[in-house]
Structures are given as C-alpha cells and as structure tokens.
Enzyme design. Sequence first.
Site, mmCIF file in Angstrom:
data_model
loop_
_atom_site.group_PDB
_atom_site.id
_atom_site.type_symbol
_atom_site.label_atom_id
_atom_site.label_comp_id
_atom_site.label_asym_id
_atom_site.label_seq_id
_atom_site.Cartn_x
_atom_site.Cartn_y
_atom_site.Cartn_z
ATOM 1 N N HIS A 145 3.596 0.888 6.223
ATOM 2 C CA HIS A 145 3.138 1.816 5.194
ATOM 3 C C HIS A 145 2.041 2.778 5.674
ATOM 4 O O HIS A 145 2.174 3.997 5.609
ATOM 5 C CB HIS A 145 2.599 1.017 4.002
ATOM 6 C CG HIS A 145 3.556 -0.020 3.512
ATOM 7 N ND1 HIS A 145 4.709 0.304 2.851
ATOM 8 C CD2 HIS A 145 3.532 -1.383 3.585
ATOM 9 C CE1 HIS A 145 5.359 -0.807 2.532
ATOM 10 N NE2 HIS A 145 4.671 -1.846 2.964
HETATM 11 C C1 BDR Z 1 -0.077 -1.273 0.989
HETATM 12 O O1 BDR Z 1 -0.597 -2.539 0.606
HETATM 13 C C2 BDR Z 1 -1.130 -3.215 1.718
HETATM 14 O O2 BDR Z 1 -0.653 -4.519 1.747
HETATM 15 C C3 BDR Z 1 -0.770 -2.415 2.945
HETATM 16 O O3 BDR Z 1 -1.820 -2.455 3.878
HETATM 17 C C4 BDR Z 1 -0.544 -1.030 2.401
HETATM 18 O O4 BDR Z 1 -1.731 -0.278 2.385
HETATM 19 C C5 BDR Z 1 1.433 -1.298 0.810
HETATM 20 O O5 BDR Z 1 1.755 -1.548 -0.516
#
Ligand code: BDR
Length: 314
Positions: free
Chosen positions: A241
């Site tokens: 992400h």
């Molecule tokens: C987001 O949530 C976190 O677990 C990850 O680092 C990312 O920023 C994805 O939903």
Amino acid sequence: MTRPRMIVDCDPGQDDAIALVLAAEHADLVAITTVGGNAPLTDVTANALLTCQLFDIDVEVHAGAARPLVAAPRHAPEIHGVSGFEGPSLPEPERTVASHQGVSFLIETIRAEEGLWLVPIGPLTNIALALRQAPDIANRIAGISFMGGSATVGNHGPVSEFNILVDPEAASVVLASGVPMRMAGLDLTHQFVVDDELEADIRRLNDAEPNQGAVVLADLMANYLTFVGRIRGGERKGGLHDPCAVLAVTHPEVIEFTDRHVDVELNGSLTRGMTVVDQRGDGVGAEPNVAHGHTLDAGAARALVLDAIRRRGS
Ligand code: BDR
Ligand code: CA
C-alpha cells in the site's frame, strides 16, 4: 527534474518501511513523523528509527500522536504483529527519536518552508492536529499524498480501510482542508501485489552484495504473507500500500488520477470510516478535492521499489 521535498508521516509496518526507502531514494526527505496506527506509537517510532538505520536514512524522526482525535486507539497485530515489525531478527537500535512533539514539528517546519509535500501513510491524526492548531499552514503545503480509503471494498470492514477507519474524524479534517490532495486507496494499492515472488526478489538483493535491510524487509514480508494467508484462507497475497503514496509524488506518471470529491463517513454503523468517492463526474455533486489514483503501472512501481532497496541497503 527537481526532487520533491517531503515529510513522511508513518506507522511502520513493512509497507511503511518500504515507502521510507523509496522516499529517501527519490525525494528530498526532510524528516519523518510517526503516529500510532499499525502498532502503538512507541513501537512504530522504534521501527521508523530502525528503518533509517538499515537504509542509511539520515533524517530526524519525531513522534506524534499516540491516539486518534476521538476514537479509541486500534492497531493491526493480525497483519503486522504486535510490534508492527514482527518476524525478522532486528539489529540493536542505534538511533534515537528527535522529539515527542511531532505535531509542533510539522507546524514549525511548514511555517519555515513553503512547498513541502506531506505524505501520510498511517492514520491522519498528526496532519489533522497540525491543520487544526495552525490553519495558516494549509496554503503553504504543496500537497498531501495519503495512503488511505478506497473507492470500492475495505480491508478492516466491508467498506473501510485501516488508516481512515482508525481516525475518521482526522480524515474529515484533512479532506476539508482545501490542501491539494492525492489519494492512494485500496483500489490502487491492491494493484501492487505482495506475494512470495516479490519477497524472494527482495531477499535475492542480498546475494550480489550484502544488504541486511533487504533481508529484514523480506522477513517482514514473509511474516505479512503468513498473517494475510491466515485471514484469506491460505492465499498468500496482499497489497503493497504505502509506497504508492510516495510514488504519487515522486513518479506520478506511473499512476492515473481522476479529480473527485472525497468525503468520509463518520456515523454509519456499518460504514464508519468509509471514503465516499463521488465518481459520477459530469459536474454533478461537490467540487473535486482529491486526485484519486485508480490505475497503477504495477511493473514500473515494482522495479522502482526493488531498485531503491538495492541501492539504499547495505
Ligand atoms: C494501510 O494500513 C496499514 O496496515 C498499512 O501500513 C497501510 O498504511 C493499508 O490499509
Ligand atoms: Ca502504514
């Protein structure tokens, strides 16, 4: 091309760590601030410092907000482990936090330098607090490129993404701020696939030349895939992400954006934390406030990430 100057606001987390490496390689990383999110603030701050140590990133790390504006704190041990960095054997920490005043640091730094990018890749608490305490900073910021939300499905609820769900009130403040925004939501970031092959490719970076950072990232990724596999009935596959929010600034050509109005649901019993992306177009609805990233050149993104880990690791 001049390198954008940015502050990354993060809660590492393996994907945050990779985002930091990418930012250090392709931007003028001014500083890092941390926010309680994937794990409690003390842990994510330690993880940010370790990432700097492993990848020779010489910037200050300032700890910010430990808890959301209104909601009770929540973390993601089922995805990143209790510490946020579960899995690898980690080196002894050598670096220390510059301050515990991350929000004041953001305000002072933005007042001192116009045109900075803010790249929040955790809950938006620090950014909202800064904008609320110092509304004058809004028109000094080049833009906010955030990882959060989704125009389709959620990951911590049917329609809610983790970063926004943890602090929807903060997201609401940021989305209403008038600052130019780029959004890397799940509909974009799921196109950057984390799987066993990516983990192996990162681990292999240690073969040609020693790269302890790559081994740590690969171990973190292996652990992430195991966690994700447990949730998804054995399927070892997830999204990378947070690097997408960095790429949206350093390499916007690998992402297709459309201007949209985006708001956040604060009340729904099933939909709290949902980002409502108005995709009707044709001038219907409120004025766009966000460049919504929806299509990723995943091959180019993957090559950039691998190259950054190769170059910065040692
Ligand atoms: C987001 O949530 C976190 O677990 C990850 O680092 C990312 O920023 C994805 O939903
Ligand atoms: Ca994150």
